[in-house]
Write a protein that holds these residues in place. Sequence first.
Motif, PDB file in Angstrom:
ATOM      1  N   SER A   4      46.018  69.251-107.635  1.00  0.00           N
ATOM      2  CA  SER A   4      47.293  69.928-107.426  1.00  0.00           C
ATOM      3  C   SER A   4      47.364  71.242-108.202  1.00  0.00           C
ATOM      4  N   TYR A  11      45.624  72.389 -96.962  1.00  0.00           N
ATOM      5  CA  TYR A  11      46.882  71.641 -97.002  1.00  0.00           C
ATOM      6  C   TYR A  11      47.879  72.267 -96.030  1.00  0.00           C
ATOM      7  N   PRO A  12      48.307  71.528 -95.031  1.00  0.00           N
ATOM      8  CA  PRO A  12      47.797  70.223 -94.576  1.00  0.00           C
ATOM      9  C   PRO A  12      46.453  70.397 -93.875  1.00  0.00           C
ATOM     10  N   LYS A  46      52.852  57.965 -91.846  1.00  0.00           N
ATOM     11  CA  LYS A  46      51.920  59.010 -92.291  1.00  0.00           C
ATOM     12  C   LYS A  46      50.787  58.488 -93.174  1.00  0.00           C
ATOM     13  N   TYR A  98      43.320  61.486-104.553  1.00  0.00           N
ATOM     14  CA  TYR A  98      44.739  61.786-104.726  1.00  0.00           C
ATOM     15  C   TYR A  98      44.935  63.172-105.341  1.00  0.00           C
ATOM     16  N   LEU A  99      46.107  63.713-105.159  1.00  0.00           N
ATOM     17  CA  LEU A  99      46.428  65.010-105.741  1.00  0.00           C
ATOM     18  C   LEU A  99      46.265  65.017-107.259  1.00  0.00           C
ATOM     19  N   ASP A 122      49.061  61.982-101.405  1.00  0.00           N
ATOM     20  CA  ASP A 122      50.021  62.163-102.484  1.00  0.00           C
ATOM     21  C   ASP A 122      50.358  60.799-103.090  1.00  0.00           C
ATOM     22  N   HIS A 126      50.720  59.406 -98.538  1.00  0.00           N
ATOM     23  CA  HIS A 126      50.766  60.229 -97.341  1.00  0.00           C
ATOM     24  C   HIS A 126      49.598  61.219 -97.367  1.00  0.00           C
ATOM     25  N   VAL A 128      48.086  64.595 -97.203  1.00  0.00           N
ATOM     26  CA  VAL A 128      48.638  65.937 -97.398  1.00  0.00           C
ATOM     27  C   VAL A 128      47.590  67.033 -97.274  1.00  0.00           C
ATOM     28  N   GLY A 129      46.310  66.660 -97.324  1.00  0.00           N
ATOM     29  CA  GLY A 129      45.275  67.689 -97.260  1.00  0.00           C
ATOM     30  C   GLY A 129      43.903  67.106 -97.021  1.00  0.00           C
TER      31      GLY A 129
END
Length: 301
Positions: A4, A11-12, A46, A98-99, A122, A126, A128-129
Amino acid sequence: MKLSELKFGRYPPAVIAYPETPINTAIIGMKDHGVRHAPIIDPQNKFLRGMVSAKDLVNFLGGGLKKRIIDEKYGGDAYKALTEEPVYSIKYDPPFVYLHDTLATVVTTMMERDIGALPVLDEENHVVGIISEKHIANLFAETNMMIKVREVMSSPVITHSPLDPLIEGMKTMISNDIRRLVLVKENRLEGIVTIKDVIRYFAQNDTQEKLRKGLYREVIRTPLQYLSKKEVIYIDPEADVGEALKKMRQHRIGALPVLEEENLVGIITERDLLIKVPKISGVEVFVNVAEKQIVAGRVFL
């Protein structure tokens, strides 16, 4: 440093599929966005349900055992299979990050699983990227690494004749788990075909029309030279890996054939940077957090 904070990856994701998305939609999406992976997510929550890659698509289109779906379920009608079969039937279950994970976690996961892309989730799970090996390769500093191309290249190189049919090249990609075919004629380098080239070919309008008319066999008999890049950028085996990295970036490519006195002796890829460089004796790799770079080099022989 956490993902992050580093802010690298996409992202996305450029292409996202749902379990019931037709395979053809994924092919066209990958072609339009120039990517090789599409996370499959649940349309309601998602959550990650799987991933489909260009290799899965080439496997399905005739390169591997997934072609059985076309033959057994659709009686050999490739176009009907492409437009009706859900992408979920050819997916795989990918590892993910994970982020809040670090770059080291990403690199370790890719190395241990020998995989080219990771979905990023995230805290609520979900998608996210997505992070690919290209994103990581782009973090390597363009420095003299004191590592010769010869030390990390793959050799011997699996090659094809420019006149070989596409289907043979697809089978070679799947059976040997490679994404690039080097074309050689009379010991001369004639071109290179990537898995993205194959996806682009199947997604283009005239190929789609041939498939719609039932001309699948004509499509897969197309000579590989029709898909190949005519101007091939190459490198010498005695060159530094840092120079190879610079060439890849300049030309926006992921691999370089290695030529010694006009003879093909190997190929070096972005994955070699990620997988092989850290394993060379005397080489150290560290993350420069301030510059958001990966610095690699030989510190002793």
